[in-house]
Design a protein around this motif. Sequence first.
Motif, PDB file in Angstrom:
ATOM      1  N   TYR A 106      10.958  13.077 134.267  1.00  0.00           N
ATOM      2  CA  TYR A 106      11.304  14.418 134.775  1.00  0.00           C
ATOM      3  C   TYR A 106      12.578  14.319 135.597  1.00  0.00           C
ATOM      4  O   TYR A 106      13.025  13.233 135.961  1.00  0.00           O
ATOM      5  N   PHE A 165       2.902  18.379 135.917  1.00  0.00           N
ATOM      6  CA  PHE A 165       3.685  17.413 135.149  1.00  0.00           C
ATOM      7  C   PHE A 165       3.015  17.100 133.811  1.00  0.00           C
ATOM      8  O   PHE A 165       3.667  17.060 132.763  1.00  0.00           O
ATOM      9  N   TYR A 183       8.008  21.916 134.564  1.00  0.00           N
ATOM     10  CA  TYR A 183       7.889  20.670 133.815  1.00  0.00           C
ATOM     11  C   TYR A 183       7.943  20.859 132.300  1.00  0.00           C
ATOM     12  O   TYR A 183       7.760  19.890 131.556  1.00  0.00           O
TER      13      TYR A 183
END
Length: 240
Positions: A106, A165, A183
């Motif tokens: 990420y 996430f 995300y």
Amino acid sequence: MENATRALIMAFAVFIFVIALTVSMVSLNSVKRVSDAILYTKDETNYYTYTDVKGKAAQNRIVGLETIIPTLYKYYKENYTVVFKEAKYDYDTGNFIGEWKYLPVYKTVSDRNWELSSYEKLIKEKYKEVSPSTEIFSFDIDEETLRHEPWTGSEDKVKENIGCFLNGTEYKNPNNGVRYKNYSDSPLGIGGFIGKYGNDKFVETIEEYKYKSTQTDHSTISSLTKEKTKRMIIFTHIIN
């Protein structure tokens, strides 16, 4: 005669007590065996299977999300580092083929107000050739604290961030309720980590590294530097 009767009664009471204690111990052992059996069947990790190969490969585990997800949910509480890499892998020898590289999972938006000197020092000590970047390949509460990520300081918020996430949803800053990170953006895309890597395999390796921690001795008003050991769990994505 009366004393003899009392003595018999006391002896009988002691006998009954010993029998009751024995029965209780047997019962407790039986209950423990049953509870252990139930817990074993409830723990899915007892049924995981891993690639069984010879040589160096036997030191590694080939895993998927069933191992990665619970590991991520515990990194904050148990204070270890989770690192993602990627490389080609030889299942027979257990060796990586060619060069591996860190796998960004990420991008942080906390690119300002970093304590750059401390953060840069930490990153270079841990990962050697790597410089601080917005592309993040690890989960570590020390790194995240120095980046001032909004979920640090609360186990519930850390877990909430991990959920976002994994599923590719928005994480909102708990301080103001404004979207902090989506995300589903690059590099994961729609579906988050699960959506992108749900069917893939990773090589799990565990290492330890030493780092220096500075603590204040309030009795002498001075700083003490201590060397500590921390666990690093590495998941290397297997490239086909």
